[in-house]
Enzyme design. Structure first.
Site, PDB file in Angstrom:
ATOM      1  N   ASP A   1     -39.293  30.512   3.786  1.00 44.90           N
ATOM      2  CA  ASP A   1     -40.012  30.286   2.448  1.00 44.90           C
ATOM      3  C   ASP A   1     -41.132  29.446   2.886  1.00 44.90           C
ATOM      4  O   ASP A   1     -42.046  30.073   2.783  1.00 44.90           O
ATOM      5  CB  ASP A   1     -38.922  29.457   1.637  1.00 44.90           C
ATOM      6  CG  ASP A   1     -39.394  28.760   0.391  1.00 44.90           C
ATOM      7  OD1 ASP A   1     -40.663  28.758  -0.071  1.00 44.90           O
ATOM      8  OD2 ASP A   1     -38.551  28.040  -0.390  1.00 44.90           O
TER       9      ASP A   1
ATOM     10  N   GLU B   1     -31.990  29.924   4.714  1.00 46.97           N
ATOM     11  CA  GLU B   1     -33.556  29.685   4.426  1.00 46.97           C
ATOM     12  C   GLU B   1     -34.224  28.527   5.030  1.00 46.97           C
ATOM     13  O   GLU B   1     -33.588  27.408   4.733  1.00 46.97           O
ATOM     14  CB  GLU B   1     -33.624  29.560   2.828  1.00 46.97           C
ATOM     15  CG  GLU B   1     -34.871  29.821   2.116  1.00 46.97           C
ATOM     16  CD  GLU B   1     -34.909  29.533   0.761  1.00 46.97           C
ATOM     17  OE1 GLU B   1     -33.756  29.898   0.199  1.00 46.97           O
ATOM     18  OE2 GLU B   1     -35.599  29.269   0.083  1.00 46.97           O
TER      19      GLU B   1
ATOM     20  N   SER C   1     -29.106  28.128  -7.785  1.00 45.36           N
ATOM     21  CA  SER C   1     -29.547  27.317  -6.558  1.00 45.36           C
ATOM     22  C   SER C   1     -28.848  26.029  -6.803  1.00 45.36           C
ATOM     23  O   SER C   1     -29.125  25.503  -8.017  1.00 45.36           O
ATOM     24  CB  SER C   1     -31.021  27.136  -6.342  1.00 45.36           C
ATOM     25  OG  SER C   1     -31.208  26.530  -5.399  1.00 45.36           O
TER      26      SER C   1
ATOM     27  N   LYS D   1     -42.559  33.554  -3.382  1.00 45.74           N
ATOM     28  CA  LYS D   1     -42.968  32.445  -4.585  1.00 45.74           C
ATOM     29  C   LYS D   1     -44.540  32.695  -4.874  1.00 45.74           C
ATOM     30  O   LYS D   1     -45.203  32.204  -3.960  1.00 45.74           O
ATOM     31  CB  LYS D   1     -42.634  30.957  -4.236  1.00 45.74           C
ATOM     32  CG  LYS D   1     -41.345  30.862  -3.993  1.00 45.74           C
ATOM     33  CD  LYS D   1     -41.114  29.270  -3.757  1.00 45.74           C
ATOM     34  CE  LYS D   1     -39.303  29.094  -3.554  1.00 45.74           C
ATOM     35  NZ  LYS D   1     -39.295  27.515  -2.920  1.00 45.74           N
TER      36      LYS D   1
ATOM     37  N   LYS E   1     -28.107  23.831  -1.292  1.00 48.45           N
ATOM     38  CA  LYS E   1     -29.203  23.104  -0.448  1.00 48.45           C
ATOM     39  C   LYS E   1     -28.436  22.548   0.580  1.00 48.45           C
ATOM     40  O   LYS E   1     -27.408  22.065   0.292  1.00 48.45           O
ATOM     41  CB  LYS E   1     -29.575  22.285  -1.276  1.00 48.45           C
ATOM     42  CG  LYS E   1     -30.803  22.965  -2.280  1.00 48.45           C
ATOM     43  CD  LYS E   1     -31.920  23.556  -1.564  1.00 48.45           C
ATOM     44  CE  LYS E   1     -32.869  24.182  -2.833  1.00 48.45           C
ATOM     45  NZ  LYS E   1     -34.139  24.476  -2.184  1.00 48.45           N
TER      46      LYS E   1
ATOM     47  N   ASP F   1     -30.000  26.893   2.029  1.00 49.78           N
ATOM     48  CA  ASP F   1     -31.538  26.661   2.156  1.00 49.78           C
ATOM     49  C   ASP F   1     -31.502  25.072   2.552  1.00 49.78           C
ATOM     50  O   ASP F   1     -31.216  24.224   1.895  1.00 49.78           O
ATOM     51  CB  ASP F   1     -32.095  26.826   0.761  1.00 49.78           C
ATOM     52  CG  ASP F   1     -33.676  26.446   0.788  1.00 49.78           C
ATOM     53  OD1 ASP F   1     -34.161  26.225   1.839  1.00 49.78           O
ATOM     54  OD2 ASP F   1     -34.330  26.651  -0.236  1.00 49.78           O
TER      55      ASP F   1
ATOM     56  N   GLY G   1     -37.991  30.510  -6.498  1.00 49.67           N
ATOM     57  CA  GLY G   1     -38.133  29.681  -7.703  1.00 49.67           C
ATOM     58  C   GLY G   1     -38.495  28.353  -7.312  1.00 49.67           C
ATOM     59  O   GLY G   1     -38.140  27.520  -6.342  1.00 49.67           O
TER      60      GLY G   1
ATOM     61  N   LYS H   1     -26.735  29.809  -3.940  1.00 49.08           N
ATOM     62  CA  LYS H   1     -27.527  29.325  -3.011  1.00 49.08           C
ATOM     63  C   LYS H   1     -27.122  27.515  -2.973  1.00 49.08           C
ATOM     64  O   LYS H   1     -27.202  27.213  -3.750  1.00 49.08           O
ATOM     65  CB  LYS H   1     -28.719  29.668  -3.236  1.00 49.08           C
ATOM     66  CG  LYS H   1     -29.887  28.584  -2.272  1.00 49.08           C
ATOM     67  CD  LYS H   1     -31.350  29.218  -2.230  1.00 49.08           C
ATOM     68  CE  LYS H   1     -32.170  28.082  -2.542  1.00 49.08           C
ATOM     69  NZ  LYS H   1     -33.778  28.611  -2.623  1.00 49.08           N
TER      70      LYS H   1
HETATM   71  O1  OSB Z   1     -36.990  25.818  -1.390  1.00 53.35           O
HETATM   72  O2  OSB Z   1     -36.519  27.270  -2.942  1.00 53.35           O
HETATM   73  C1  OSB Z   1     -36.703  26.178  -2.654  1.00 53.35           C
HETATM   74  C2  OSB Z   1     -36.880  24.045  -5.569  1.00 53.35           C
HETATM   75  C3  OSB Z   1     -38.011  23.175  -5.501  1.00 53.35           C
HETATM   76  C4  OSB Z   1     -38.631  23.264  -4.248  1.00 53.35           C
HETATM   77  C5  OSB Z   1     -38.048  24.251  -3.367  1.00 53.35           C
HETATM   78  C6  OSB Z   1     -37.140  25.261  -3.765  1.00 53.35           C
HETATM   79  C7  OSB Z   1     -36.549  24.931  -4.917  1.00 53.35           C
HETATM   80  C8  OSB Z   1     -35.419  25.760  -5.382  1.00 53.35           C
HETATM   81  C9  OSB Z   1     -35.345  26.018  -6.756  1.00 53.35           C
HETATM   82  O3  OSB Z   1     -34.469  26.023  -4.596  1.00 53.35           O
HETATM   83  C10 OSB Z   1     -34.704  27.273  -7.254  1.00 53.35           C
HETATM   84  C11 OSB Z   1     -34.841  27.574  -8.482  1.00 53.35           C
HETATM   85  O4  OSB Z   1     -36.061  27.415  -9.007  1.00 53.35           O
HETATM   86  O5  OSB Z   1     -33.939  28.147  -9.469  1.00 53.35           O
HETATM   87 MG    MG Z   2     -36.435  27.385  -0.387  1.00 49.56          MG
END
Ligand code: OSB
Ligand code: MG
Length: 373
Positions: free
Chosen positions: A244, A219, A141, A268, A169, A194, A296, A167
């Site tokens: 999510d 996402e 990510s 999660k 952001k 995401d 995660g 992924k």
């Molecule tokens: O939206 O998936 C998410 C980290 C903190 C809060 C929200 C998210 C995330 C990540 C982390 O995308 C991904 C990872 O742990 O590798």
């Molecule tokens: Mg997410």
């Protein structure tokens, strides 16, 4: 799932851990430079179990914070768990049901109970939960960066290390151009984005431009608690929506699937109150042929190892956000660390007990607050 006998805890320890991230991680809602979490340690039946509370310091992903979790654990959950013996995991679930939400606080303690239970049974978490694979596919990510020049080398490095998917952001102003640049350079890359709730339904036309880039999924594009507008958005874009933030219970997942708000679910354990709830959502999705993946929260090795066990379940069809420890930490608090194999997979722990992997020197150095009950 029954314990097989009555289980009583002798004591509980809570540890606030703070670790520097190798590089800042930026989402549409926050820029994190450190990873803070609570580690829950339960002692009983001659063993110790560990769990991780994945809330953030500020309520920017969901409404919980590490302080709110400390409070819920110290004032409610820990006194309750110590007050009697527990016959089954369902019994514990039942006893805590009156407490509304606070899913991350509950999940940290629940994980520690599972960890202890797995030691009592002499079975790994993956075996207890019915996992079907010894290795799981994982992705990386990548956060929002100041420029493409800073992002593209990270994509290249991730692919070079073997990650199965990337992924990105996104947020308004860091979306179409970024996806276009990555897609044009890596036409075959398994790519997903995401938004962490950065858009609104009125942005549907803008979001539909993502359809040109062959994304695996988008996402949580819309509000953190929405499932209605997501259903409307899905009718207007081809890219599959994955939820999510909006999915915090099995019932909410059922409603979202019935409305057509998502075609894929990110699970999660922290967001949904623990591994039992995570498995229930996994099973619901499996019964409707909806693929899932394990999300995660930049977990330390403790949560990372346990999420790998969860990801070994059959319907976790897509690569999880369970990258190698090195992706986030110079030194994780477990040894050996979580490592990526050259084919983009990570091994699922085969033995019970997460505590055996702790790197105590690293853990003591990272502990900023300690509580005992
Ligand atoms: O939206 O998936 C998410 C980290 C903190 C809060 C929200 C998210 C995330 C990540 C982390 O995308 C991904 C990872 O742990 O590798
Ligand atoms: Mg997410």
């Amino acid at each position: 799932m029954g314990w097989g006998w009555s289980m009583r805890l002798d004591r509980v320890e809570l540890r606030w851990v703070s670790m520097p991230l190798r590089t800042p991680f930026e989402t549409s809602f926050a820029r994190e430079t450190e990873k803070d979490c609570l580690l829950v340690r339960v002692f009983g039946e001659g063993f110790e179990g560990w769990g991780e509370v994945v809330a953030m310091k500020e309520p920017l992903y969901n409404e919980e914070t590490l302080k709110s979790c400390w409070h819920i654990l110290e004032d409610l959950l820990i006194p309750l768990v110590l007050s009697r013996a527990w016959e089954t995991m369902e019994e514990w679930d039942e006893a805590t049901r009156a407490i509304r939400r606070n899913y991350m606080a509950r999940a940290g303690l629940e994980a520690a109970l599972w960890d202890l239970y797995s030691l009592c049974q002499g079975q790994s978490l993956a075996a207890l939960w019915g996992g079907v694979r010894q290795r799981v596919e994982v992705g990386i990510s990548l956060g929002i960066e100041a420029s493409l020049d800073r992002l593209l080398p990270q994509v290249e490095a991730g692919i070079g290390q073997g990650y199965r998917r990337v992924k990105l952001k996104i947020k308004p102003g860091w979306d179409l151009e970024v996806v276009r640049a990555v897609r044009s350079r890596w036409p075959d890359l398994v790519l997903q984005v995401d938004a962490n709730s950065a858009y609104h339904l009125r942005d549907a036309e803008h979001l539909s431009r993502l359809d040109d880039f062959g994304l695996l999924l988008v996402e949580q594009p819309l509000e953190h608690d929405d499932i209605v507008d997501h259903a409307a958005l899905q009718k207007r874009i081809k890219t599959p929506i994955c939820l999510d933030e909006s999915i915090d219970t099995t019932e909410q997942c059922r409603r979202a699937l019935e409305l057509g708000s998502a075609q894929i679910i990110n699970i999660k354990p922290g967001r949904v109150g623990g591994y039992a709830a995570a498995r229930a959502i996994h099973d619901l999705c499996a019964s409707r042929a909806v693929p899932c993946w394990v999300g995660g929260m930049l977990e330390t090795g403790v949560g990372r190892l346990q999420n790998l066990a969860l990801a070994s379940l059959e319907n976790f069809k897509l690569p999880g956000d369970i990258s190698a420890s090195r992706r986030y930490f110079e030194r994780d608090i477990i040894h050996p660390e979580v490592v990526l194999e050259s084919d983009g997979c990570v091994r699922v722990p085969e033995t019970p007990g997460t505590g055996q992997f702790l790197d105590w020197r690293a853990l003591e150095r990272s502990t900023v607050r300690l509580g005992h009950w």
